[in-house]
Design an enzyme around this catalytic site. Structure first.
Site, short mmCIF file in Angstrom:
data_model
loop_
_atom_site.label_atom_id
_atom_site.label_comp_id
_atom_site.label_asym_id
_atom_site.label_seq_id
_atom_site.Cartn_x
_atom_site.Cartn_y
_atom_site.Cartn_z
N SER A 91 6.78 9.31 6.05
CA SER A 91 7.71 8.68 5.12
C SER A 91 8.17 9.64 4.05
CB SER A 91 7.03 7.54 4.37
OG SER A 91 6.46 6.63 5.24
N HIS B 214 11.97 8.47 11.37
CA HIS B 214 11.40 7.57 10.37
C HIS B 214 11.86 6.14 10.61
CE1 HIS B 214 10.94 6.23 5.97
NE2 HIS B 214 9.79 6.16 6.56
N GLU C 31 15.74 6.98 10.26
CA GLU C 31 16.20 8.25 9.70
C GLU C 31 15.68 9.36 10.60
OE1 GLU C 31 16.31 7.28 4.91
OE2 GLU C 31 14.39 7.63 5.86
N ASN D 120 13.58 5.85 1.15
CA ASN D 120 12.39 5.80 0.28
C ASN D 120 12.65 6.40 -1.10
OD1 ASN D 120 10.94 4.46 2.17
ND2 ASN D 120 9.70 6.21 2.83
N1 CAA Z 1 6.61 -7.32 13.64
C1 CAA Z 1 7.56 -7.69 14.53
N2 CAA Z 1 8.50 -8.61 14.25
C2 CAA Z 1 8.44 -9.21 13.05
C3 CAA Z 1 7.47 -8.90 12.09
C4 CAA Z 1 6.52 -7.90 12.43
N3 CAA Z 1 5.59 -7.50 11.56
N4 CAA Z 1 7.68 -9.66 11.00
C5 CAA Z 1 8.74 -10.42 11.27
N5 CAA Z 1 9.19 -10.16 12.51
C6 CAA Z 1 10.36 -10.76 13.18
C7 CAA Z 1 10.14 -12.21 13.50
O1 CAA Z 1 9.54 -12.40 14.77
C8 CAA Z 1 11.58 -12.73 13.50
O2 CAA Z 1 12.19 -12.34 14.72
P1 CAA Z 1 13.33 -13.23 15.41
O3 CAA Z 1 14.45 -13.35 14.42
O4 CAA Z 1 13.70 -12.44 16.62
O5 CAA Z 1 12.70 -14.55 15.73
C9 CAA Z 1 12.24 -11.91 12.38
O6 CAA Z 1 11.44 -10.73 12.25
C10 CAA Z 1 12.26 -12.65 11.05
O7 CAA Z 1 10.90 -12.98 10.71
P2 CAA Z 1 10.44 -14.28 9.91
O8 CAA Z 1 11.41 -15.39 10.17
O9 CAA Z 1 9.01 -14.53 10.20
O10 CAA Z 1 10.46 -13.82 8.42
P3 CAA Z 1 11.62 -13.38 7.50
O11 CAA Z 1 12.96 -13.84 7.92
O12 CAA Z 1 11.11 -13.74 6.17
O13 CAA Z 1 11.63 -11.79 7.66
C11 CAA Z 1 10.96 -9.57 7.23
C12 CAA Z 1 10.51 -11.02 7.44
C13 CAA Z 1 11.60 -9.07 8.52
C14 CAA Z 1 9.76 -8.77 6.87
C15 CAA Z 1 12.03 -9.57 6.08
O14 CAA Z 1 11.50 -10.20 4.97
C16 CAA Z 1 12.50 -8.18 5.70
O15 CAA Z 1 13.31 -7.58 6.39
N6 CAA Z 1 11.99 -7.69 4.56
C17 CAA Z 1 12.32 -6.37 4.04
C18 CAA Z 1 11.40 -5.36 4.65
C19 CAA Z 1 11.69 -3.96 4.19
O16 CAA Z 1 12.27 -3.72 3.14
N7 CAA Z 1 11.26 -2.98 5.01
C20 CAA Z 1 11.36 -1.56 4.65
C21 CAA Z 1 10.10 -1.11 3.97
S1 CAA Z 1 10.17 0.58 3.55
C22 CAA Z 1 9.81 1.39 4.95
O17 CAA Z 1 9.56 0.84 5.98
C23 CAA Z 1 9.80 2.86 4.86
C24 CAA Z 1 8.54 3.47 4.47
O18 CAA Z 1 8.38 4.64 4.77
C25 CAA Z 1 7.51 2.78 3.71
P1 NAD Z 2 -1.71 2.45 8.80
O1 NAD Z 2 -2.77 2.78 7.87
O2 NAD Z 2 -1.33 1.03 8.97
O3 NAD Z 2 -2.02 3.04 10.25
C1 NAD Z 2 -2.43 4.33 10.51
C2 NAD Z 2 -3.20 4.30 11.82
O4 NAD Z 2 -3.45 5.64 12.24
C3 NAD Z 2 -4.58 3.63 11.66
O5 NAD Z 2 -4.67 2.61 12.62
C4 NAD Z 2 -5.57 4.76 11.93
O6 NAD Z 2 -6.72 4.32 12.62
C5 NAD Z 2 -4.74 5.69 12.81
N1 NAD Z 2 -5.20 7.08 12.81
C6 NAD Z 2 -5.61 7.82 11.76
N2 NAD Z 2 -5.94 9.07 12.17
C7 NAD Z 2 -5.72 9.12 13.51
C8 NAD Z 2 -5.89 10.11 14.50
N3 NAD Z 2 -6.32 11.32 14.19
N4 NAD Z 2 -5.57 9.81 15.77
C9 NAD Z 2 -5.11 8.58 16.11
N5 NAD Z 2 -4.94 7.58 15.20
C10 NAD Z 2 -5.23 7.85 13.92
O7 NAD Z 2 -0.43 3.31 8.35
P2 NAD Z 2 1.10 3.04 8.62
O8 NAD Z 2 1.65 2.24 7.50
O9 NAD Z 2 1.32 2.58 10.00
O10 NAD Z 2 1.70 4.50 8.44
C11 NAD Z 2 1.74 5.42 9.51
C12 NAD Z 2 2.80 6.47 9.21
O11 NAD Z 2 4.07 5.85 9.16
C13 NAD Z 2 2.61 7.16 7.87
O12 NAD Z 2 3.05 8.48 7.99
C14 NAD Z 2 3.53 6.38 6.97
O13 NAD Z 2 3.94 7.10 5.86
C15 NAD Z 2 4.68 6.09 7.90
N6 NAD Z 2 5.50 4.92 7.59
C16 NAD Z 2 4.96 3.80 7.06
C17 NAD Z 2 5.76 2.70 6.82
C18 NAD Z 2 5.19 1.43 6.26
O14 NAD Z 2 5.95 0.58 5.78
N7 NAD Z 2 3.91 1.22 6.28
C19 NAD Z 2 7.12 2.75 7.14
C20 NAD Z 2 7.64 3.91 7.73
C21 NAD Z 2 6.83 5.00 7.93
#
Ligand code: CAA
Ligand code: NAD
Length: 597
Positions: free
Chosen positions: A125, A146, A158, A196
């Site tokens: 990320s 990503h 991305e 992000n």
């Molecule tokens: N895995 C797979 N599918 C999922 C899921 C999961 N964990 N959670 C929800 N879904 C699916 C559901 O099955 C449903 O699918 P269908 O429309 O095909 O039936 C759909 O998503 C909508 O789900 P819900 O009706 O249960 O719930 P919702 O409408 O409240 O949506 C959400 C839930 C998809 C999480 C929505 O709230 C959302 O998009 N939130 C924003 C999430 C966000 O910002 N993500 C980015 C985070 S940052 C990142 O990822 C980058 C990083 O590096 C950290």
């Molecule tokens: P997580 O903690 O949910 O999962 C990480 C998994 O990796 C764990 O199940 C752990 O057991 C496994 N693991 C650790 N070391 C390992 C190894 N050597 N071999 C095999 N498996 C191993 O973390 P996450 O949120 O899924 O994040 C995974 C990556 O994706 C990170 O780089 C994170 O920054 C990125 N990412 C996270 C998000 C998010 O919303 N959580 C979104 C996009 C990208």
């Protein structure tokens, strides 16, 4: 130069089957790929399996997949703890913990396992893809892919191109992602990439707001959902992302950019240290039914039924001052909820205008079959307009929505204090002025409060109820309860610039402008990233052009003045657009040109 795809991908390895890896494995398997999922031990493997079964099970329940298709999908995924099983992979996507050392060790190990032409991708990320790639003997075949959480849902991916990524690798990965129905956006190797970088400043700010007890977790989340139409609030989103992952992302971004706003809020570290990682561990900002469950259950911080605000004042007649967009919306809200409303304007034509607007809104609803003529005449029968402020003497509460100018508003409050009966609540709908300055000119500062409605007031659910240091708790409770009665979602916060929503929203919009100004990404790519990666209803530039760059600049300046936060300084490009008169849709040009549309 555009490359055409040269590789055929059929077997994909996914390393790490946590929050992201399991979702990524599902995406590939859904599209007919053979998937080899690798975890570090049997416990991780079991969790990955459960995650996959749960997700496909939900799709079956919602009739998006048949049981047979779900079984086939799961049948395409082999789960293993042995990296050697990746020998036949055409592509490996690494999704292990956000740690440079762990990721580098994996890319080093892959050298001896996969074919020389296999493509290697990291789902990091924020870490440097370049640095991860150098651990491999062939860094040219390494890219960042990503995915966004949940990977099966969000369309954005991305693709991070390093200075050594081979063009054909990039083209092939782009093509592959498109074939999965994803929308790939290519960007350079900078901590946080597009989404992000913009998202985490906002999330961290929300954590600081919560940690500083400015508002409750429920109110912060409700404010962004109901004020901006976000699918989830920032604290619930952090729980979904994982607090450990979020901490690492912020830490990396801070170390690269030294932006104080990215320095992880201290409470994040405390949660992570205590093992409260969010949904995946069953507890983070909220408590969940079980690890990996999205169902929130009550905990010690959940407001109880006894905490439900009560009306301490008898409210029968509501006064509204003003005849503009906000005022007429507020009149409509109270009248529709059954209250008698008396509003005042500066001239009969303005007063008539409010009635005409409400009539027009009703006629539209009647045409669509959502209201009746009887309802219209009942509601209009409860509304009375006047040009004399003195007529407000009998109201139980008055809400003012006149010009956003402190001198004009304080004069009004002096007058209202003279006119309104003792005990009447005096509310302002200001978006940016200090409410205490209005309270101070009255002899009843305890009865003065903010009710920040959102535009259009008749439709937007949120009201920020803003107490000053002098507001009586019973007055706050009454206004919260009143909002509930008129069908609004009320959140409670203190009297400072931006309240909850604007303080969280505008610095993020300003950051987007800074990113554009730095030529890291185009306005289109930034808008796409935020809409398709984070499911936001509008991209930042679309929103800025709707809000108006002059309005956004004014709010950003207020925030900068109040908090003295260097990161809140308005982006020079925003100032230049305002100087040029490019204010957005209202002038036909803002970040985009609307003249030809
Ligand atoms: N895995 C797979 N599918 C999922 C899921 C999961 N964990 N959670 C929800 N879904 C699916 C559901 O099955 C449903 O699918 P269908 O429309 O095909 O039936 C759909 O998503 C909508 O789900 P819900 O009706 O249960 O719930 P919702 O409408 O409240 O949506 C959400 C839930 C998809 C999480 C929505 O709230 C959302 O998009 N939130 C924003 C999430 C966000 O910002 N993500 C980015 C985070 S940052 C990142 O990822 C980058 C990083 O590096 C950290
Ligand atoms: P997580 O903690 O949910 O999962 C990480 C998994 O990796 C764990 O199940 C752990 O057991 C496994 N693991 C650790 N070391 C390992 C190894 N050597 N071999 C095999 N498996 C191993 O973390 P996450 O949120 O899924 O994040 C995974 C990556 O994706 C990170 O780089 C994170 O920054 C990125 N990412 C996270 C998000 C998010 O919303 N959580 C979104 C996009 C990208």
């Amino acid at each position: 130069m555009t490359e055409t795809a040269t590789r055929e991908f059929s077997t994909v390895g996914v390393i790490g089957l946590g929050t992201m890896g399991a979702g990524i494995a599902e995406v590939f398997a859904r599209n007919g790929f053979t998937v080899v999922g690798v975890e570090q031990n049997d416990v991780g493997l079991e969790r990955g399996r459960q995650h996959l079964e749960h997700s496909t099970g939900r799709a079956v329940k919602r009739e998006k997949l048949t049981q047979e298709q779900a079984d086939e999908l799961l049948g395409r995924i082999t789960l293993t703890t042995d990296m050697q099983d990746l020998a036949g992979a055409d592509l490996v996507v690494e999704a292990v913990v956000e740690s440079l050392e762990v990721k580098k060790s994996i890319f080093r190990a892959l050298d001896d396992i996969v074919r020389p032409d296999a493509v290697l991708a990291t789902n990091t990320s924020s870490l440097s893809v370049t640095e991860i790639s150098t651990a491999n003997a062939k860094p040219g075949r390494v890219v960042g892919v990503h995915f966004f959480n949940p990977a099966p849902v969000q369309n954005l991916v991305e693709i991070i191109r390093t200075v050594v990524t081979e063009p054909d690798v990039l083209a092939d990965v782009q093509e592959l992602l498109r074939s999965l129905g994803k929308n790939p956006v290519v960007c350079g190797d900078k901590a946080g990439f597009i989404a992000n970088t913009l998202l985490f400043g906002y999330l961290n700010h929300a954590v600081a707001m919560y940690e500083g007890k400015y508002a409750s977790r429920e109110d912060i989340d409700a404010a962004m959902r109901f004020g901006c139409g976000y699918p989830m609030g920032p604290l619930a989103l952090l729980d979904l992302i994982g607090l450990d992952t979020a901490y690492e992302i912020l830490d990396t971004m801070y170390k690269q950019g030294r932006d104080r706003l990215h320095a992880p809020a201290p409470i994040l570290k405390q949660y992570v240290t205590a093992g409260l990682l969010g949904r995946k561990s069953g507890r983070g900002f909220y408590t969940y039914e079980a690890p990996d469950s999205p169902v929130v259950v009550a905990d010690a911080h959940t407001p109880s039924a006894d905490d439900k605000p009560r009306l301490h004042h008898d409210i029968k007649l509501v006064g509204v001052v003003g005849t503009g967009t906000m005022a007429s919306g507020i009149v409509e809200v109270f009248a529709k909820a059954g209250y008698d409303v008396l509003f005042t304007g500066r001239g009969q034509d303005k007063v008539d205008g409010v009635v005409a607007t409400i009539t027009k809104n009703f006629d539209k609803q009647i045409q669509r079959g959502r209201a009746t003529e009887e309802q219209k005449s009942e509601v209009l029968g409860r509304v009375r307009g006047t040009t004399s402020l003195d007529d407000l003497k009998d109201v139980d509460i008055v809400v003012e929505a006149i010009a956003e100018d402190l001198a004009i508003k304080t004069t009004l409050f002096e007058n209202l204090d003279e006119i309104c009966k003792p005990g009447a609540i005096l509310a302002t709908t200001t978006s940016s002025l200090p409410i205490i300055s209005m309270a101070r000119v009255t002899k009843r500062p305890q009865d003065v409060i903010g009710m920040h409605f959102f535009n259009p007031a008749a439709i937007m659910k949120l009201v920020e109820v803003v107490s000053t240091v002098a507001t009586d708790e019973a007055v706050t409770e009454t206004v919260l309860a009143l909002c509930d009665r008129v069908g609004k979602v009320a959140v409670k916060c203190g009297d400072r610039s931006g309240f909850i929503v604007n303080a969280l929203l505008f610095p993020y919009l300003n950051d987007a402008v800074k990113m554009l100004e730095a030529h890291y990404a185009t306005a289109d790519d930034i808008d796409t990233a935020m809409k398709q990666g984070c499911a936001l209803p509008m991209g930042p530039f679309e929103l800025l052009d709707v809000v108006g760059n002059d309005v956004s600049l004014a709010i950003q300046k207020e925030l900068y003045l109040e908090f003295r936060e260097p990161g809140f300084a308005p982006a020079p490009l925003l100032e230049h657009l305002v100087t040029a008169g490019y204010l957005g849709r209202k002038t036909g040009r803002g970040f985009r040109d609307y003249s030809a549309r």
